[in-house]
Design an enzyme around this catalytic site. Structure first.
Site, PDB file in Angstrom:
ATOM      1  NE  ARG A 226      -3.725  -2.169   2.571  1.00  0.00           N
ATOM      2  CZ  ARG A 226      -3.544  -3.335   3.174  1.00  0.00           C
ATOM      3  NH1 ARG A 226      -2.398  -3.566   3.805  1.00  0.00           N
ATOM      4  NH2 ARG A 226      -4.471  -4.272   3.164  1.00  0.00           N
ATOM      5  CE  LYS A 264      -8.433  -0.366   3.815  1.00  0.00           C
ATOM      6  NZ  LYS A 264      -8.629  -0.254   2.353  1.00  0.00           N
ATOM      7  CG  HIS A 343      -5.026   1.024  -4.266  1.00  0.00           C
ATOM      8  ND1 HIS A 343      -4.372   0.738  -3.081  1.00  0.00           N
ATOM      9  CD2 HIS A 343      -6.103   0.202  -4.292  1.00  0.00           C
ATOM     10  CE1 HIS A 343      -5.031  -0.197  -2.425  1.00  0.00           C
ATOM     11  NE2 HIS A 343      -6.082  -0.541  -3.137  1.00  0.00           N
ATOM     12  NE  ARG A 346      -2.996  -3.213  -1.538  1.00  0.00           N
ATOM     13  CZ  ARG A 346      -2.534  -4.122  -0.679  1.00  0.00           C
ATOM     14  NH1 ARG A 346      -1.230  -4.372  -0.621  1.00  0.00           N
ATOM     15  NH2 ARG A 346      -3.348  -4.776   0.112  1.00  0.00           N
ATOM     16  CG  HIS A 369      -6.065  -8.674   0.798  1.00  0.00           C
ATOM     17  ND1 HIS A 369      -6.035  -9.268  -0.445  1.00  0.00           N
ATOM     18  CD2 HIS A 369      -5.867  -7.354   0.573  1.00  0.00           C
ATOM     19  CE1 HIS A 369      -5.835  -8.354  -1.363  1.00  0.00           C
ATOM     20  NE2 HIS A 369      -5.726  -7.184  -0.774  1.00  0.00           N
ATOM     21  CE1 TYR A 379      -5.999  -4.264  -4.549  1.00  0.00           C
ATOM     22  CE2 TYR A 379      -7.162  -5.444  -2.835  1.00  0.00           C
ATOM     23  CZ  TYR A 379      -6.566  -4.300  -3.302  1.00  0.00           C
ATOM     24  OH  TYR A 379      -6.546  -3.183  -2.518  1.00  0.00           O
TER      25      TYR A 379
END
Length: 396
Positions: A226, A264, A343, A346, A369, A379
């Site tokens: 990230r 996150k 992003h 990513r 995740h 993703y």
């Protein structure tokens, strides 16, 4: 004591707890679950009565009595059902501790939206499923993106779930799929094909303006970090064992400036092995790194990626850089690059690893995740390129 029954202005007998005021409005007095007296009102005694001219349509007093008795029998807290949607949301938010700064900002935005919307002032026991859907439509008409509406709907669903659990209401008016109400026009996430990635990097190497960002873009494409995790990397990176330790993020806010946040998700704390290309890029960055300002942020110092002033770069710096890079590339190339953000790099990494057959659990760990569904469904995008390669592999 007289046994004569009380009557209304039409000569109808009134039941225990019922009365009629001088202005004609009916009232019903009852005792709530906490032993406290409560009142409900209506201009109609029974459903067949006509609503007086100029009065807003409402159900009759007897219908309200039936609902109150049912709620009391089922343990529903009728008094709690009278709190407004804004009050319910504030109560829900107040019970959450150790909330991230970005989450707090999101909560404030939703609170402001509710205060300005007709839904916010409604009592929660009056909000029906159709009201929740109407709210979503209004949000869309005001220009809010599908994903934003869906995130806010999820928050309201959680708030109303608490009200259901507290026996304030029976059903959750936000228990519906947003896609049943609005078209998901958010579109797929942007990724670079292997050809686009190679062409972009080749352009960066030769360009005087963007060559200095080459190694940073390589690392993002080789790690799937990230952008805030990437910006938080310091000079203490483990080059000996070729390990990237991820345990914090570097953020910047217009109100509070720089700050450190935890990853996150809990799974965001992880160790990433460097690829050979990432290792060489880190070597060049460490060798050529400029002089940093003596800044300590959240106990961390010596951040690896600096701007021209010697201060730590943040997500906005890379977002602007990539926007300019794509614009300049597309001016001189017929094979256009899509608009990308940090992003997107990513997304590209995760998609590449999935298409190469990386074990889903390993990929989930690398991406940090919270659950495997995010890795597989959010993703890992199939593309024409990956489909073509996979078919060729299977039929060979």
């Amino acid at each position: 004591m007289s046994n004569a029954k009380r009557k209304d202005s039409k000569g109808r007998n009134l039941r225990t707890g019922e009365s009629q005021r001088k202005d004609g409005r009916y009232a019903y007095k009852y005792t709530d679950a906490y032993g406290k007296p409560q009142f409900v009102y209506s201009w109609k005694l029974v459903p067949t009565d006509r609503m007086p001219a100029g009065k807003r349509e409402d159900i009759s007093l007897r219908e309200k009595e039936t609902l109150i008795r049912k709620n009391l029998d089922d343990g529903i807290n009728t008094r709690g059902g009278k709190m407004t949607v804004c009050q319910l949301y504030e109560k829900t938010v107040s019970q959450k501790r150790n909330v991230r700064h970005n989450t707090q900002k999101g909560q404030h935005y939703l609170k402001t939206i509710l205060e300005k919307d007709p839904l916010g002032g409604r009592s929660i026991d009056s909000v029906k499923l159709s009201d929740g859907k109407d709210w979503a439509i209004r949000m869309s008409e005001k220009g809010y993106a599908y994903r934003t509406i869906n995130n806010y709907k999820r928050s309201l669903k959680a708030a109303f779930y608490m009200a259901v659990q507290d026996d304030c209401i029976r059903k959750n008016p936000f228990d519906f799929k947003l896609s049943d109400v609005l078209e998901d026009n958010s579109g797929p996430r942007t990724i670079l094909t292997p050809e686009q990635e190679a062409q972009m990097l080749a352009f960066m190497v030769m360009d005087k303006t963007y060559s200095k960002y080459y190694d940073e873009v390589v690392i993002l494409l080789e790690t799937g970090l990230r952008i805030s995790e990437f910006c938080g990397l310091t000079m203490n990176i483990d080059m000996t064992n070729r390990i990237i330790n991820v345990d914090h993020q570097l953020m910047k806010d217009t109100e509070i400036g720089y700050y450190i946040a935890t990853p996150k998700t809990k799974n965001g704390i992880r160790q990433l092995p460097m690829t050979e290309r990432a290792y060489r890029a880190f070597q060049r960055i460490l060798k050529n790194r400029g002089r940093a300002q003596p800044v300590v942020i959240g106990g961390y110092r010596n951040f690896l990626f600096l701007n021209a002033k010697g201060l730590s770069k943040v997500a906005g710096d890379y977002k602007s850089m990539l926007k300019g890079l794509v614009k300049k590339y597309n001016k001189t190339h017929t094979d256009q690059l899509p608009n990308i953000t940090p992003h997107s790099l990513r997304h590209t990494y995760c998609t590449n690893m999935a298409n190469k057959g990386m074990n889903p659990n390993t990929l989930q760990y690398i991406m940090g995740h919270a659950n495997i569904t995010m890795t597989l469904g959010y993703y890992a995008h199939g593309t024409f390129h990956s489909a073509k390669e996979e078919i060729a592999r299977l039929v060979s």
